[in-house]
Motif scaffolding. Structure first.
Motif, mmCIF file in Angstrom:
data_model
loop_
_atom_site.group_PDB
_atom_site.id
_atom_site.type_symbol
_atom_site.label_atom_id
_atom_site.label_comp_id
_atom_site.label_asym_id
_atom_site.label_seq_id
_atom_site.Cartn_x
_atom_site.Cartn_y
_atom_site.Cartn_z
ATOM 1 N N ILE A 76 4.951 -27.326 24.490
ATOM 2 C CA ILE A 76 4.294 -27.689 23.230
ATOM 3 C C ILE A 76 5.061 -27.106 22.048
ATOM 4 N N SER A 77 5.466 -25.843 22.169
ATOM 5 C CA SER A 77 6.129 -25.142 21.070
ATOM 6 C C SER A 77 7.497 -25.728 20.753
ATOM 7 N N ILE A 78 8.243 -26.132 21.785
ATOM 8 C CA ILE A 78 9.568 -26.727 21.541
ATOM 9 C C ILE A 78 9.437 -28.028 20.757
ATOM 10 N N PRO A 288 11.145 -14.978 22.417
ATOM 11 C CA PRO A 288 12.593 -14.904 22.184
ATOM 12 C C PRO A 288 13.331 -16.201 22.499
ATOM 13 N N VAL A 289 12.926 -16.882 23.585
ATOM 14 C CA VAL A 289 13.573 -18.154 23.933
ATOM 15 C C VAL A 289 13.355 -19.187 22.820
ATOM 16 N N LEU A 290 12.144 -19.211 22.259
ATOM 17 C CA LEU A 290 11.856 -20.152 21.170
ATOM 18 C C LEU A 290 12.693 -19.839 19.927
ATOM 19 N N VAL A 291 12.922 -18.559 19.656
ATOM 20 C CA VAL A 291 13.793 -18.179 18.535
ATOM 21 C C VAL A 291 15.200 -18.743 18.765
ATOM 22 N N ALA A 300 15.482 -22.888 11.661
ATOM 23 C CA ALA A 300 15.439 -21.788 12.618
ATOM 24 C C ALA A 300 14.162 -20.977 12.417
ATOM 25 N N MET A 301 13.631 -20.447 13.515
ATOM 26 C CA MET A 301 12.390 -19.687 13.446
ATOM 27 C C MET A 301 12.674 -18.191 13.564
ATOM 28 N N PRO A 302 12.392 -17.405 12.523
ATOM 29 C CA PRO A 302 12.552 -15.953 12.632
ATOM 30 C C PRO A 302 11.394 -15.352 13.419
ATOM 31 N N LEU A 303 11.630 -14.202 14.019
ATOM 32 C CA LEU A 303 10.586 -13.523 14.781
ATOM 33 C C LEU A 303 9.762 -12.666 13.824
ATOM 34 N N VAL A 304 9.236 -13.312 12.792
ATOM 35 C CA VAL A 304 8.495 -12.612 11.743
ATOM 36 C C VAL A 304 7.089 -13.199 11.659
ATOM 37 N N PHE A 305 6.101 -12.389 11.994
ATOM 38 C CA PHE A 305 4.710 -12.803 11.947
ATOM 39 C C PHE A 305 4.081 -12.333 10.641
ATOM 40 N N SER A 306 2.976 -12.950 10.273
ATOM 41 C CA SER A 306 2.255 -12.516 9.072
ATOM 42 C C SER A 306 1.538 -11.199 9.357
ATOM 43 N N LEU A 307 1.133 -10.512 8.297
ATOM 44 C CA LEU A 307 0.446 -9.229 8.460
ATOM 45 C C LEU A 307 -0.856 -9.358 9.259
ATOM 46 N N PRO A 308 -1.719 -10.367 8.981
ATOM 47 C CA PRO A 308 -2.930 -10.510 9.807
ATOM 48 C C PRO A 308 -2.622 -10.733 11.288
ATOM 49 N N GLU A 309 -1.563 -11.500 11.579
ATOM 50 C CA GLU A 309 -1.190 -11.735 12.978
ATOM 51 C C GLU A 309 -0.745 -10.443 13.652
#
Length: 351
Positions: A76-78, A288-291, A300-309
Motif C-alpha cells: 500500500i505504501s509503495i 527504511p526500505v520505503l525511504v 523522496a520521503m525523509p524519515l521525519v515524523f511530526s511532533l504529535p506522531e
C-alpha cells in the motif's frame, strides 16, 4: 463460522474490486469494498501463518506472520509513494507502530486475560525487544526530527538514507542473533509440557495461500490508494487520520486477527512476537526500505515524523516496555493499552 464469512467476503470482494475499478464506481463505495476485501484476504494470510507457526515454532511463525502482514502495508505504501502521498505513508507507519503496540498487544492481553487470570511469555525476548524498540523509535526516529531543524531538504534526505541503512543492517543482525547464534539459549522456564497441535494446512498449501493472497492484496491495494483523496474530502478526514487509523488497521488486519487468536489459546509467546516483532519490522525494516524506494520516485520521503506522531510513538513504546518487561500479562494491562490507543485516536481525529 468466521472462516465462512471471510471466504464469502474474499470470493465476492475480489471480483467486485476488479469490476468496480474497471467500471469506475464511486470512490466512497470502492473504498469500503477494497478495505473489506483486504481484511478478508488478511484472514487467509493469518490462517496460513498460524499453520506455519505450528510447523516451525513460535519465533519463526511470529516472524512470518509479521512479515506477510507487513507486506500488505508495504505494498500500500509503495503505491502511495508513487502518487506522492508521503504524508499518508509516514502517518501509516505511525499508525502501524501504535496499532501493534497498543491495539494488537492490548487486545491480546485483554482477550487472553478474560480467559486466563495470568498469562506468561518469554521475559528474555521481552527485554531484548524492549531495547530494540527504544533504539528504533526513541533514537532512530527522533534524531532526524531534531537534526532536520538545522538542515535543508537535501541534507535531511541524506541523513534519512544513512539512518535507514543502519536500521536495516541492525534488524538483520537482530534476526541472526535470535534465530542463529542465540537460538534456544534463552528459554522460558515452563514446567508444563506443550500440547501437540496439528496445523490446519500443510506447509506447501500455507505458503501457496500466502503468496496468492499477497498478490491479490497488491492489486486491491493499488486501487485503494487512488480513493484516498476523494474519501478524505467526502468524510472530512485528514491524510493524517487516514494514514494512522484506516490504512494502519486495514494493512495490519492479518496480525490483529492472528495475535488475538493465539492469546485466546494461551500462546502468548507468539502473540507477543507478532505484536512487538511486527512493530520492530515496521520501524527497522519497512520504514527504511520505503525511504530508499522513495528515491526512485519524484518526491523522496525523509524519515521525519511530526511532533504529535513522535510523542505518540514514544509514549506507546514506554508503556509497552513497562507492562511487558516482567514477562506476564493480564486483562487490566490490556485495557490500559487499549485506553491509550483510543486517546491517541481521538487526538489524531481532531488534529
Amino acid at each position: 463460522m468466521a472462516n465462512k464469512i471471510f471466504m464469502i467476503m474474499t470470493f465476492a470482494g475480489v471480483p467486485l474490486s476488479i469490476i468496480g475499478s474497471l467500471l469506475h464506481w464511486p470512490s466512497t463505495i470502492m473504498f469500503g469494498i477494497y478495505c473489506l476485501t483486504i481484511i478478508a484476504l488478511a484472514s487467509y494470510m493469518g490462517r496460513a501463518t498460524e499453520s506455519l507457526a505450528i510447523i516451525a515454532g513460535p519465533r519463526i511463525g511470529g516472524l512470518l506472520n509479521a512479515t506477510f502482514g507487513n507486506a500488505v502495508e508495504l505494498i500500500i505504501s509503495i503505491f502511495a509513494l508513487k502518487e506522492g502521498l508521503t504524508g499518508v505513508v509516514l502517518a501509516s507507519l505511525t499508525g502501524s507502530v501504535l496499532g501493534n503496540l497498543l491495539l494488537v498487544a492490548g487486545l491480546s492481553f485483554f482477550i487472553g486475560g478474560l480467559k486466563f487470570k495470568r498469562q506468561t511469555f518469554s521475559v528474555y525476548d521481552a527485554r531484548h525487544n524492549s531495547g530494540l524498540l527504544v533504539f528504533a523509535i526513541l533514537v532512530a526516529f527522533v534524531i532526524p526530527e531534531v537534526f532536520s531543524m538545522k538542515m535543508d531538504m537535501t541534507e535531511t534526505i541524506s541523513l534519512s538514507v544513512g539512518i535507514s541503512l543502519i536500521l536495516i543492517a541492525l534488524y538483520l543482525a537482530a534476526l541472526f542473533f535470535k534465530l542463529v547464534t542465540h537460538r534456544g539459549v534463552y528459554q522460558k522456564e515452563n514446567g508444563e509440557a506443550e500440547e501437540h497441535e496439528e496445523p490446519e494446512w500443510s506447509k506447501k498449501r500455507a505458503i501457496f495461500t500466502l503468496a496468492l493472497a499477497t498478490l491479490a492484496v497488491a492489486y486491491v491495494s493499488e486501487n485503494l490508494v487512488h480513493t484516498f483523496e476523494t474519501v478524505a474530502e467526502s468524510f472530512g478526514w485528514t491524510e493524517l487520520f487516514i494514514g494512522i487509523i484506516i490504512v494502519a488497521i486495514v494493512g495490519n488486519a492479518a496480525e490483529h486477527a492472528s495475535a488475538i487468536i493465539f492469546s485466546w489459546k494461551n500462546k502468548m509467546d507468539i502473540a507477543v512476537e507478532i505484536a512487538i516483532g511486527s512493530t520492530l519490522q515496521i520501524a527497522m525494516f519497512v520504514a527504511p526500505v520505503l525511504v530508499l524506494v522513495s528515491l526512485l520516485f519524484n518526491e523522496a520521503m525523509p524519515l521525519v515524523f511530526s511532533l504529535p506522531e513522535l510523542v505518540a510513538m514514544s509514549s506507546a513504546v514506554l508503556l509497552i516496555v513497562i507492562l511487558s518487561n516482567d514477562g506476564e500479562s493480564n486483562w487490566f494491562e490490556g485495557l490500559t493499552l487499549l485506553a491509550a490507543y483510543i486517546i491517541m485516536g481521538i487526538g489524531f481525529f481532531l488534529l
